[in-house]
Design a protein around this motif. Structure first.
Motif, PDB file in Angstrom:
ATOM      1  N   PHE A  12       0.828  -1.191   0.000  1.00 18.95           N
ATOM      2  CA  PHE A  12       0.000   0.000   0.000  1.00 18.95           C
ATOM      3  C   PHE A  12       0.868   1.249   0.000  1.00 18.95           C
ATOM      4  O   PHE A  12       1.990   1.221   0.499  1.00 18.95           O
ATOM      5  CB  PHE A  12      -0.898   0.025   1.254  1.00 18.95           C
ATOM      6  N   GLU A  15      -1.018   8.753   0.541  1.00 20.38           N
ATOM      7  CA  GLU A  15      -1.085   9.880  -0.387  1.00 20.38           C
ATOM      8  C   GLU A  15       0.258  10.585  -0.525  1.00 20.38           C
ATOM      9  O   GLU A  15       0.698  10.902  -1.631  1.00 20.38           O
ATOM     10  CB  GLU A  15      -2.144  10.881   0.078  1.00 20.38           C
ATOM     11  N   VAL A  39     -10.207  10.640  -8.031  1.00 15.22           N
ATOM     12  CA  VAL A  39     -10.792   9.508  -7.300  1.00 15.22           C
ATOM     13  C   VAL A  39     -12.313   9.635  -7.320  1.00 15.22           C
ATOM     14  O   VAL A  39     -13.025   8.670  -7.625  1.00 15.22           O
ATOM     15  CB  VAL A  39     -10.267   9.444  -5.849  1.00 15.22           C
ATOM     16  N   PRO A  45      -7.846   5.080  -9.206  1.00 13.13           N
ATOM     17  CA  PRO A  45      -8.350   4.057  -8.272  1.00 13.13           C
ATOM     18  C   PRO A  45      -8.712   4.638  -6.906  1.00 13.13           C
ATOM     19  O   PRO A  45      -8.048   5.559  -6.416  1.00 13.13           O
ATOM     20  CB  PRO A  45      -7.175   3.088  -8.136  1.00 13.13           C
ATOM     21  N   PRO A  47      -8.939   4.675  -2.878  1.00 13.87           N
ATOM     22  CA  PRO A  47      -8.097   4.133  -1.811  1.00 13.87           C
ATOM     23  C   PRO A  47      -8.891   3.187  -0.934  1.00 13.87           C
ATOM     24  O   PRO A  47     -10.110   3.064  -1.068  1.00 13.87           O
ATOM     25  CB  PRO A  47      -7.707   5.391  -1.031  1.00 13.87           C
ATOM     26  N   THR A  55      -5.540   5.963   5.261  1.00 12.16           N
ATOM     27  CA  THR A  55      -6.084   5.684   3.939  1.00 12.16           C
ATOM     28  C   THR A  55      -4.906   5.467   3.007  1.00 12.16           C
ATOM     29  O   THR A  55      -3.930   6.215   3.048  1.00 12.16           O
ATOM     30  CB  THR A  55      -6.926   6.877   3.441  1.00 12.16           C
ATOM     31  N   TRP A  57      -3.522   3.494  -1.010  1.00 14.95           N
ATOM     32  CA  TRP A  57      -3.865   2.892  -2.299  1.00 14.95           C
ATOM     33  C   TRP A  57      -3.099   1.594  -2.459  1.00 14.95           C
ATOM     34  O   TRP A  57      -1.934   1.487  -2.067  1.00 14.95           O
ATOM     35  CB  TRP A  57      -3.473   3.835  -3.439  1.00 14.95           C
ATOM     36  N   ARG A  58      -3.747   0.601  -3.052  1.00  7.98           N
ATOM     37  CA  ARG A  58      -3.071  -0.655  -3.373  1.00  7.98           C
ATOM     38  C   ARG A  58      -2.083  -0.378  -4.503  1.00  7.98           C
ATOM     39  O   ARG A  58      -2.449   0.205  -5.529  1.00  7.98           O
ATOM     40  CB  ARG A  58      -4.078  -1.714  -3.828  1.00  7.98           C
ATOM     41  N   ASP A  61      -3.160  -1.486  -7.944  1.00  7.86           N
ATOM     42  CA  ASP A  61      -4.121  -0.613  -8.619  1.00  7.86           C
ATOM     43  C   ASP A  61      -3.429   0.585  -9.243  1.00  7.86           C
ATOM     44  O   ASP A  61      -3.753   0.999 -10.361  1.00  7.86           O
ATOM     45  CB  ASP A  61      -5.191  -0.124  -7.640  1.00  7.86           C
ATOM     46  N   VAL A  62      -2.463   1.148  -8.532  1.00  9.31           N
ATOM     47  CA  VAL A  62      -1.719   2.308  -9.054  1.00  9.31           C
ATOM     48  C   VAL A  62      -0.886   1.895 -10.268  1.00  9.31           C
ATOM     49  O   VAL A  62      -0.861   2.601 -11.277  1.00  9.31           O
ATOM     50  CB  VAL A  62      -0.831   2.925  -7.952  1.00  9.31           C
ATOM     51  N   TRP A  65      -3.140   1.593 -13.242  1.00  6.02           N
ATOM     52  CA  TRP A  65      -3.536   2.914 -13.735  1.00  6.02           C
ATOM     53  C   TRP A  65      -2.390   3.543 -14.542  1.00  6.02           C
ATOM     54  O   TRP A  65      -2.610   4.101 -15.615  1.00  6.02           O
ATOM     55  CB  TRP A  65      -3.930   3.832 -12.573  1.00  6.02           C
TER      56      TRP A  65
END
Length: 70
Positions: A12, A15, A39, A45, A47, A55, A57-58, A61-62, A65
């Motif tokens: 993860f 931000e 988002v 993606p 979070p 919080t 983000w995986r 997923d990033v 993207w």
């Protein structure tokens, strides 16, 4: 001198790791406001909440993207 934050293989990212700071650029070239606007509009993606105050983000997923928008 600015450095660029690289993405880990898995896990993860918070931000501050995605968009960076004055000392280190993140892998995503957005400001805080732009990140959350994207988002909200499903252009980036969403979070996940890891705990009440965390919080993130995986990374997978990033990476996906980035591959679609490179």
């Amino acid at each position: 001198m600015q450095t660029t934050t690289t993405l880990p293989e898995t896990g993860f990212m918070r931000e501050r790791d995605l968009i960076g700071s004055a000392k280190a650029r993140g892998p995503i070239p957005f400001s805080h406001a732009t990140l959350w606007r994207k988002v909200k509009s499903h252009q980036f993606p969403a979070p996940v909440k890891l705990s009440e105050g965390i919080t993130a983000w995986r990374v997978e997923d990033v990476r996906e993207w980035i591959a679609k928008h490179a």
